[in-house]
Each structure stands twice: as structure tokens, then as C-alpha cells.
Scaffold this motif. Structure first.
Motif, PDB file in Angstrom:
ATOM      1  N   ARG A   1       0.827  -1.207   0.000  1.00 18.11           N
ATOM      2  CA  ARG A   1       0.000   0.000   0.000  1.00 18.11           C
ATOM      3  C   ARG A   1       0.858   1.252   0.000  1.00 18.11           C
ATOM      4  O   ARG A   1       0.569   2.231  -0.701  1.00 18.11           O
ATOM      5  N   VAL A   2       1.936   1.227   0.785  1.00 14.66           N
ATOM      6  CA  VAL A   2       2.832   2.391   0.835  1.00 14.66           C
ATOM      7  C   VAL A   2       3.472   2.625  -0.526  1.00 14.66           C
ATOM      8  O   VAL A   2       3.531   3.761  -1.028  1.00 14.66           O
TER       9      VAL A   2
ATOM     10  N   HIS B   1       0.877   4.001  -2.970  1.00 18.16           N
ATOM     11  CA  HIS B   1       0.603   5.418  -2.753  1.00 18.16           C
ATOM     12  C   HIS B   1       1.776   6.282  -3.203  1.00 18.16           C
ATOM     13  O   HIS B   1       1.563   7.389  -3.737  1.00 18.16           O
TER      14      HIS B   1
ATOM     15  N   LEU C   1       1.335   6.381  -7.043  1.00 20.91           N
ATOM     16  CA  LEU C   1       0.133   7.023  -7.577  1.00 20.91           C
ATOM     17  C   LEU C   1      -0.004   8.490  -7.172  1.00 20.91           C
ATOM     18  O   LEU C   1      -0.622   9.275  -7.910  1.00 20.91           O
ATOM     19  N   THR C   2       0.542   8.878  -6.022  1.00 20.17           N
ATOM     20  CA  THR C   2       0.402  10.261  -5.578  1.00 20.17           C
ATOM     21  C   THR C   2       1.026  11.256  -6.554  1.00 20.17           C
ATOM     22  O   THR C   2       0.388  12.250  -6.923  1.00 20.17           O
TER      23      THR C   2
END
Length: 278
Positions: free
Chosen positions: A12-13, A16, A19-20
Motif C-alpha cells: 500500500r505504501v 501510494h 500514484l500520488t
């Protein structure tokens, strides 16, 4: 168990972190469009880069309204887009139902033709369509000319055909055994089951009509029949371009779409991914 949870957290990290920056790259032009809509024309082309809004948004909207009667154009765009979306969903649903559930001669040929029309550029048919609608049918500068000619949507037909093909045939056979008529099966059983696909298709069709520029520009010559994108285009003149008005109008055109997508994104994602798993 702990190692698995740590692995998921790490994924997940990483996701993110990837994608951020992509989200920032996508949102940055929208933010700059909003910033420019709050600035006067001379401020938009200032040497320095301004990243924060100014105070001229209301003035730009007033100038936009004075130059184009943008409220009327926005109202026409909303009416056309809503009516077009409702009618097109109903028509594409009927076509998709027929292609998915009825066996008849030439069905594969029809599906092939529909798939082929997706690759056909609109520029190929726009002139014959304009001649037919404006000269033969005398429908120029009418709501019918804005709504009816683009009603057939190949992508919508394929969307609904796929949605109806995934539904179990036993469900409809059981309804026929109970004496339910075909139109009742379509309206009361098939359409409610296809609601996620219809929601996704509604967003796509609304966007298509909302952003349509070429056809409304050709078929309507009266200022009181202009849609919002065409009205914005009139701000680009030979000697003067009202950039502040264009940016303010672009914000007013973009905001409803963002709001609609935020509220319907769950249905949109469900409809798009409905065909992934059977």
C-alpha cells in the motif's frame, strides 16, 4: 500472519508513493485552470508563475455572461445532455438486449458492423449528416438536431450487450414460463440487474454530449441556440481573446462533471469492471 500484514502494508505504501505523483500531475492543470480563472487577462501572461487564486473570478464571469449569455448556453447544454443521456441509454439498452438475448439471421454481421463504427472517425460522416439534417429535414437550429442525430452510440450498445450476456438465461426462462411478457422481462428484470453498467454508461454519454463541440457548432447558427462549449469558442476573436472569460467558463463546465463523477464513481467503477468476472 504478521509477515503477510506487513507485506500488504508495504504494498500500500509503495502504491501510494507511485500514484500520488501521478495524481498531482493530473490535477495540476485543473488547479492552474482555476487559478487563471481568478486572474485578469494581463495577469495570466505575467512573467512570474502564480500558483494561488486571485480575486477576479466574479469579474471574469460577468464579462463571460456579457459577451456570450453563458447562463443560457449552460442551460441548453444541461438540457441537451440530460435528454440525450436518457434517450441514448434506453435505445442502446434495447439494442444490446436484442443482440444478447435473441437469435436471428445476421446477428453476427450486425455486431461486426457496430464494432467497426467505433473506429470510424466522426469527420467522415459529419458532412453527410449535416446535409441530411439541415437541408433535407430542415432541422437546423432546433433541439431535435442537437439531440437525435448522435443518439446511436456503438460503445453503449456493446456495453449493454455485454451486461445482458452475463445474466443467467435461466432467470429469463423462468419468467417466460410464469407468463411474463418480453417487454416486462426487459423493463422489470433485465434493466434493474444492469443498473451498474447503465450508471457507467450514463456518465460516458453525458460527458460525450457535454463536451460535444463540432456538431452543435455546425448545426446551430443562432446565438440563442449555442451550447456552452460553442459559446466559449466565440471568445476567441481575430484581434482579441478573453482568456479570463475562457478560463472561468472552463471552470463552470468542469465543476459539474467532477461533482457527478465523485458521487457516481462507485457505480462507474462497478459498471466498467462488470465484464471482468463472469
Amino acid at each position: 500472519m504478521k509477515s503477510r500484514s506487513r507485506s500488504l502494508a508495504l504494498r500500500r505504501v509503495v502504491l501510494h508513493l507511485v500514484l500520488t505523483p501521478l495524481a498531482i500531475i493530473w490535477l495540476f492543470p485543473l488547479w492552474m485552470m482555476f487559478v487563471f480563472s481568478t486572474m485578469p487577462d494581463n495577469g495570466i501572461f505575467s512573467p512570474g508563475i502564480v500558483l494561488w487564486p486571485s480575486t477576479s473570478f466574479i469579474d471574469n464571469v460577468k464579462n463571460l455572461q456579457a459577451d456570450t449569455d453563458f447562463i443560457r448556453a449552460l442551460t441548453i447544454s444541461i438540457g441537451v445532455a440530460v435528454i440525450y443521456t436518457i434517450l441514448s441509454i434506453f435505445l442502446t439498452s434495447m439494442a444490446g438486449w436484442a443482440l444478447a438475448r435473441y437469435r436471428f439471421m445476421g446477428r453476427s454481421v450486425i455486431v461486426g458492423i457496430i464494432i467497426g463504427t467505433i473506429t470510424l472517425p466522426f469527420a467522415v460522416v459529419v458532412i453527410p449528416q449535416f446535409i441530411m439534417v439541415a437541408r433535407e429535414f430542415k432541422l437546423g437550429n432546433t433541439w431535435i438536431a442537437l439531440i437525435v442525430p448522435p443518439l446511436f452510440n456503438s460503445l453503449g450498445v456493446l456495453f449493454m450487450r455485454q451486461a445482458f450476456s452475463m445474466m443467467p438465461s435461466e432467470l429469463f426462462d423462468a419468467a417466460r414460463v410464469e407468463g411474463v411478457k418480453e417487454w416486462q422481462i426487459f423493463l422489470r428484470i433485465a434493466l434493474p440487474l444492469a443498473r451498474p453498467t447503465m450508471a457507467a454508461l450514463a456518465i460516458i454519454l453525458f460527458l460525450y454530449s457535454w463536451n460535444n463541440y463540432l456538431w452543435p457548432l455546425l448545426i446551430n447558427s443562432r446565438p440563442d441556440m449555442m451550447t456552452a462549449p460553442v459559446a466559449l469558442g466565440t471568445l476567441v476573436g481575430l484581434t482579441k481573446v478573453s482568456w479570463g472569460g475562457i478560463m472561468a467558463g472552463a471552470v463552470l463546465l468542469t465543476a459539474p462533471i467532477l461533482v457527478i463523477f465523485i458521487f457516481l464513481q462507485r457505480h462507474f467503477i462497478a459498471g466498467i469492471t462488470a465484464g471482468a468476472v463472469k
